[in-house]
Design a protein around this motif. Structure first.
Motif, PDB file in Angstrom:
ATOM      1  N   LYS B 105       0.810  -1.212   0.000  1.00  0.00           N
ATOM      2  CA  LYS B 105       0.000   0.000   0.000  1.00  0.00           C
ATOM      3  C   LYS B 105       0.845   1.265   0.000  1.00  0.00           C
ATOM      4  N   TYR B 106       2.186   1.061   0.024  1.00  0.00           N
ATOM      5  CA  TYR B 106       3.110   2.197   0.006  1.00  0.00           C
ATOM      6  C   TYR B 106       4.255   1.857  -0.934  1.00  0.00           C
ATOM      7  N   PHE B 107       4.462   2.697  -1.916  1.00  0.00           N
ATOM      8  CA  PHE B 107       5.526   2.454  -2.893  1.00  0.00           C
ATOM      9  C   PHE B 107       6.493   3.640  -2.886  1.00  0.00           C
ATOM     10  N   PHE B 108       7.740   3.360  -2.525  1.00  0.00           N
ATOM     11  CA  PHE B 108       8.790   4.393  -2.552  1.00  0.00           C
ATOM     12  C   PHE B 108       9.779   4.033  -3.650  1.00  0.00           C
ATOM     13  N   TYR B 109      10.018   4.955  -4.562  1.00  0.00           N
ATOM     14  CA  TYR B 109      10.986   4.676  -5.617  1.00  0.00           C
ATOM     15  C   TYR B 109      12.080   5.728  -5.556  1.00  0.00           C
ATOM     16  N   ASN B 110      13.322   5.261  -5.395  1.00  0.00           N
ATOM     17  CA  ASN B 110      14.466   6.123  -5.118  1.00  0.00           C
ATOM     18  C   ASN B 110      15.342   6.227  -6.366  1.00  0.00           C
ATOM     19  N   GLY B 111      15.186   7.323  -7.101  1.00  0.00           N
ATOM     20  CA  GLY B 111      15.945   7.397  -8.350  1.00  0.00           C
ATOM     21  C   GLY B 111      15.992   8.787  -8.964  1.00  0.00           C
ATOM     22  N   GLY B 112      16.479   8.844 -10.197  1.00  0.00           N
ATOM     23  CA  GLY B 112      16.613  10.111 -10.929  1.00  0.00           C
ATOM     24  C   GLY B 112      15.401  10.369 -11.814  1.00  0.00           C
ATOM     25  N   GLY B 113      15.613  11.109 -12.873  1.00  0.00           N
ATOM     26  CA  GLY B 113      14.513  11.547 -13.732  1.00  0.00           C
ATOM     27  C   GLY B 113      13.697  10.408 -14.320  1.00  0.00           C
ATOM     28  N   ASP B 114      14.367   9.410 -14.874  1.00  0.00           N
ATOM     29  CA  ASP B 114      13.661   8.267 -15.466  1.00  0.00           C
ATOM     30  C   ASP B 114      12.814   7.552 -14.423  1.00  0.00           C
ATOM     31  N   GLN B 116      11.561   8.766 -11.650  1.00  0.00           N
ATOM     32  CA  GLN B 116      10.399   9.563 -11.241  1.00  0.00           C
ATOM     33  C   GLN B 116       9.281   9.395 -12.273  1.00  0.00           C
ATOM     34  N   ASP B 117       9.681   9.262 -13.525  1.00  0.00           N
ATOM     35  CA  ASP B 117       8.710   9.010 -14.588  1.00  0.00           C
ATOM     36  C   ASP B 117       8.017   7.667 -14.353  1.00  0.00           C
ATOM     37  N   THR B 118       8.815   6.659 -13.992  1.00  0.00           N
ATOM     38  CA  THR B 118       8.246   5.337 -13.695  1.00  0.00           C
ATOM     39  C   THR B 118       7.286   5.413 -12.505  1.00  0.00           C
ATOM     40  N   THR B 119       7.707   6.108 -11.453  1.00  0.00           N
ATOM     41  CA  THR B 119       6.849   6.250 -10.262  1.00  0.00           C
ATOM     42  C   THR B 119       5.523   6.899 -10.646  1.00  0.00           C
ATOM     43  N   ASN B 120       5.631   7.935 -11.456  1.00  0.00           N
ATOM     44  CA  ASN B 120       4.436   8.667 -11.911  1.00  0.00           C
ATOM     45  C   ASN B 120       3.491   7.742 -12.687  1.00  0.00           C
ATOM     46  N   LYS B 121       4.058   6.947 -13.580  1.00  0.00           N
ATOM     47  CA  LYS B 121       3.238   6.041 -14.396  1.00  0.00           C
ATOM     48  C   LYS B 121       2.566   4.981 -13.531  1.00  0.00           C
ATOM     49  N   ILE B 122       3.337   4.452 -12.588  1.00  0.00           N
ATOM     50  CA  ILE B 122       2.766   3.421 -11.710  1.00  0.00           C
ATOM     51  C   ILE B 122       1.648   4.018 -10.864  1.00  0.00           C
ATOM     52  N   SER B 123       1.880   5.219 -10.362  1.00  0.00           N
ATOM     53  CA  SER B 123       0.866   5.904  -9.552  1.00  0.00           C
ATOM     54  C   SER B 123      -0.430   6.081 -10.350  1.00  0.00           C
ATOM     55  N   LYS B 124      -0.290   6.588 -11.567  1.00  0.00           N
ATOM     56  CA  LYS B 124      -1.463   6.835 -12.425  1.00  0.00           C
ATOM     57  C   LYS B 124      -2.187   5.520 -12.746  1.00  0.00           C
ATOM     58  N   PHE B 125      -1.405   4.490 -13.000  1.00  0.00           N
ATOM     59  CA  PHE B 125      -1.982   3.194 -13.332  1.00  0.00           C
ATOM     60  C   PHE B 125      -2.811   2.640 -12.175  1.00  0.00           C
ATOM     61  N   PHE B 126      -2.249   2.698 -10.972  1.00  0.00           N
ATOM     62  CA  PHE B 126      -2.980   2.184  -9.813  1.00  0.00           C
ATOM     63  C   PHE B 126      -4.231   3.017  -9.539  1.00  0.00           C
ATOM     64  N   GLN B 127      -4.132   4.336  -9.794  1.00  0.00           N
ATOM     65  CA  GLN B 127      -5.324   5.179  -9.639  1.00  0.00           C
ATOM     66  C   GLN B 127      -6.425   4.720 -10.589  1.00  0.00           C
ATOM     67  N   SER B 128      -6.024   4.401 -11.836  1.00  0.00           N
ATOM     68  CA  SER B 128      -7.013   3.983 -12.825  1.00  0.00           C
ATOM     69  C   SER B 128      -7.685   2.666 -12.409  1.00  0.00           C
ATOM     70  N   ARG B 129      -6.959   1.886 -11.595  1.00  0.00           N
ATOM     71  CA  ARG B 129      -7.521   0.623 -11.107  1.00  0.00           C
ATOM     72  C   ARG B 129      -8.249   0.776  -9.760  1.00  0.00           C
ATOM     73  N   CYS B 135       2.181   6.545  -3.575  1.00  0.00           N
ATOM     74  CA  CYS B 135       3.388   6.470  -4.414  1.00  0.00           C
ATOM     75  C   CYS B 135       4.247   7.707  -4.187  1.00  0.00           C
ATOM     76  N   ILE B 136       5.442   7.487  -3.707  1.00  0.00           N
ATOM     77  CA  ILE B 136       6.329   8.614  -3.390  1.00  0.00           C
ATOM     78  C   ILE B 136       7.681   8.423  -4.063  1.00  0.00           C
ATOM     79  N   GLY B 137       8.110   9.425  -4.809  1.00  0.00           N
ATOM     80  CA  GLY B 137       9.437   9.405  -5.427  1.00  0.00           C
ATOM     81  C   GLY B 137      10.455  10.026  -4.482  1.00  0.00           C
ATOM     82  N   LEU B 138      11.581   9.365  -4.326  1.00  0.00           N
ATOM     83  CA  LEU B 138      12.666   9.920  -3.508  1.00  0.00           C
ATOM     84  C   LEU B 138      13.809  10.254  -4.456  1.00  0.00           C
TER      85      LEU B 138
END
Lengths: 418, 418
Positions: B105-114, B116-129, B135-138
């Motif tokens: 129920k909590y997703f932390f992704y620790n990375g650079g620009g790419d 953060q893009d992945t985190t964003n996509k995963i967040s949007k996908f789970f919202q659609s479901r 979903c938090i980008g670090l």
């Protein structure tokens, strides 16, 4: 009239050669009633030839004190080897004239094998002229290839840098190896001797730990065997860390001299690591990262070894004691006390003639039978020398290193052309 | 039933990404009544795809504590970019299945620009479901190229390493320059952005101090102008120190891609420094030394910046606070407090959509008009981030880094093929 001191730094510098200089200088100030001036040669023995003498007393004491934590050669070094008197007559006569003009009665030369040879020749030459002068060689070389002395100041600190860097980069490549880079190669210095390459080995605690392959100059490089080993290591552990000495050879040819040419047709200079990287990528189709630390390793005072710094410093201090006693024609050494389990050492000496031009290679029993790893005795030897931390002071995030003026004194005799 | 946490490290690792992990873990243990298990993905998002989840509670607490001083990515990282849902449908569905199976129920992704893009996509996908997940980008990247945040964790430490190494190697080459090497080149990372190259500039106090030339990827490389500058610097100061970004280009072509070929005809990979070295030797006939620090710079935790480590750690701790509050769809940022003379900062956040795939280059006013030096404002910015020392503990002369078991938990669903 009290005799003056002439001190010079020679050859490739180290993170701790200035600690030796500071040991001398500090002890000199405590013994000013015994000595005249303390001059440092600007750029090694060139300072004598060009009559460029830096008077230590014109430097700020607070800056001199920082020498103990400052890498590089604070007074400048040089690569200049004196040949025999017959071939280098002009140079010997010039050094005689300059030393005489400035009443130099104590000569300290801080360097490696070539420099000890120069000290020896100068000592013999002054003896033949019946000019009384104390000539003392102070050892220094990150390559650790001087004979007789237990170790060479500079080595322990660079060993610590290489071991730490290899450990850190190994953690990096291990993290990346699943989807990206699987091999990391670090190229290190050491010329014909494998001491520095061996120092990476002290981080290995169990089979599978990095470094997986150390390439020693003492072992002939075999491409087929090497590539097979890299493949096996990746298969077994998922990644491979290689530490390569700059001096590795195949069939008496340096690997770095692999015939690389740029688009203008210029031969490419140096670099064992990129050559090995190319080899692995071309033959095994694996992504490789490589580093050449070059001067970074040789000047990394920020991660100096406490033992090494203390030895370098004590060699300088003891130099003044020897000079007071009039002991000449020697190189000071580090002597390991007998049967001590933990390294206990003292400063001792040997005759200059015994060290000049002899290179001490890594002993056979310091390399494991597979040719790619160090033995337990090698690990113990190197660990003892890289132990302990002695950080420089920092200002605004950057080490605070000595800032000397290096002003030379007024010349007394006419100009000399090399 | 309390929700579980999934944390993963992504992209090129840094000396401080594990400090962020430790911030999360430490704060998680303080909030165990709020959360279920804490899982780390083995090798980044691959850990989700392969259902390889490391349960933090099976690790020794004393080893976890060492994460704050350990470089690399302790749980493994990966280079894997998720495309749109349409192109990467299989991957999105798989992540959904694994997260659902393990009650993430909590997703932390620790990375650079790419990442953060992945985190964003995963967040949007789970919202659609309509699957509720925080979903938090670090942020993390030594390249310092993420927008909005004042800086990126990792940069300050690598900047400190580069500045220190450049200072130390400069003292070395200066000592040698009279009779031997006159030029030293250090190649640094940074991709398309010149932040890391710029960081060497903070050691320069007055004209003539090294580094004499910084080659930024933001400035087109001009061979003629460069060689003239090198010649002038040597004439004026006796030696020349160059810091070159790996990403420098001439006419839109990477300098490192210079067409070097080995004797087998293989194109040589990488290395701006050897190319520049060749150029100087061929055209000016001057002895050059060069270093490529590569992973050494990226993993040099032994000379980490205190500010940087503290920021990385606080980002992790704050991540747990955000998760408790249910704030999702954000990347945490470092926010500089207004008008503070000395850097004062706090953790803040921005929307993931605002950071994904945007690279922050070195601002124009951070480079001097000559194109080879940094401005005063750039120096101030970088100095603030590389300030303070925070050494790891050492055992037997070597840093003591965390040694995790990284055992994965029992799988619940069937195997997945990438």
């Amino acid at each position: 009239m009290k005799g003056n001191i002439f001190y010079a730094q020679s050859g490739g510098v180290t993170p701790v050669i200035n600690a030796t200089a500071y040991g001398l200088i500090e002890e000199y100030f405590k013994n000013k009633k015994f000595f005249g001036a303390f001059y440092a040669g600007k750029n090694g023995i060139l300072g004598a030839l060009n009559e460029e003498l830096i008077d230590i007393s014109s430097e700020k004491k607070s800056e001199l004190k920082l020498l103990k934590q400052t890498p590089g050669g604070a007074f400048g070094s040089c690569r200049l080897k004196l040949k025999s008197y017959t071939s280098s007559k002009k140079e010997f006569e010039r050094i005689y004239d300059v030393f005489k003009a400035h009443n130099i009665k104590y000569f300290f030369y801080n360097g490696g094998g070539d420099s000890q040879d120069t000290t020896n020749k100068i000592s013999k030459f002054f003896q033949s002229r019946r000019y009384p002068i104390v000539c003392i060689g102070l050892p220094k070389t990150i390559d650790n290839d001087l004979p007789i002395t237990h170790c060479c100041p500079g080595f322990g600190s660079v060993a610590k840098y290489i071991a730490t860097s290899t450990l850190e980069a190994s953690l990096d490549v291990k993290s990346m190896s699943q989807t990206s880079t699987k091999v990391f190669i670090l190229e290190v210095m050491g010329r014909h001797a494998g001491w520095l390459a061996a120092s990476a080995g002290i981080i290995k605690e169990k089979p599978g730990d990095p470094p997986h392959l150390i390439l020693f100059p003492e072992i002939e490089f075999n491409q087929g065997k090497f590539l097979k080993k890299v493949k096996d290591v990746i298969k077994n552990y998922g990644y491979c860390v290689i530490v390569a000495s700059e001096g590795i050879k195949s069939k008496n040819k340096f690997i770095s001299d692999s015939g690389l040419r740029d688009s203008f047709g210029h031969a490419q200079l140096g670099g064992v690591a990129p050559v090995l990287s190319n080899m692995i990528t071309a033959k095994l189709n694996i992504k490789v990262h490589w580093a050449v630390s070059d001067y970074l390793q040789r000047s990394a005072r920020h991660i100096g070894s406490k033992v090494d710094i203390e030895q370098a410093y004590m060699l300088g201090k003891t130099g003044i004691e020897y000079a007071k006693k009039g002991i000449s024609d020697v190189m000071l050494t580090i002597k390991k006390k007998n049967n001590s389990k933990q390294l206990q050492w003292k400063v001792s000496h040997t005759s200059l003639g015994k060290v000049a031009n002899i290179e001490k290679m890594l002993p056979k029993n310091f390399i494991k039978a597979n040719g790619y790893e160090i033995s337990k005795s090698c690990l113990n030897y190197i660990s003892e020398l890289s132990k302990g931390e002695d950080y420089p002071s920092f200002i605004n995030g950057i080490p605070r290193y000595a800032n000397l003026q290096c002003k030379t004194i007024k010349k007394k005799i006419k100009k000399f052309k090399l």
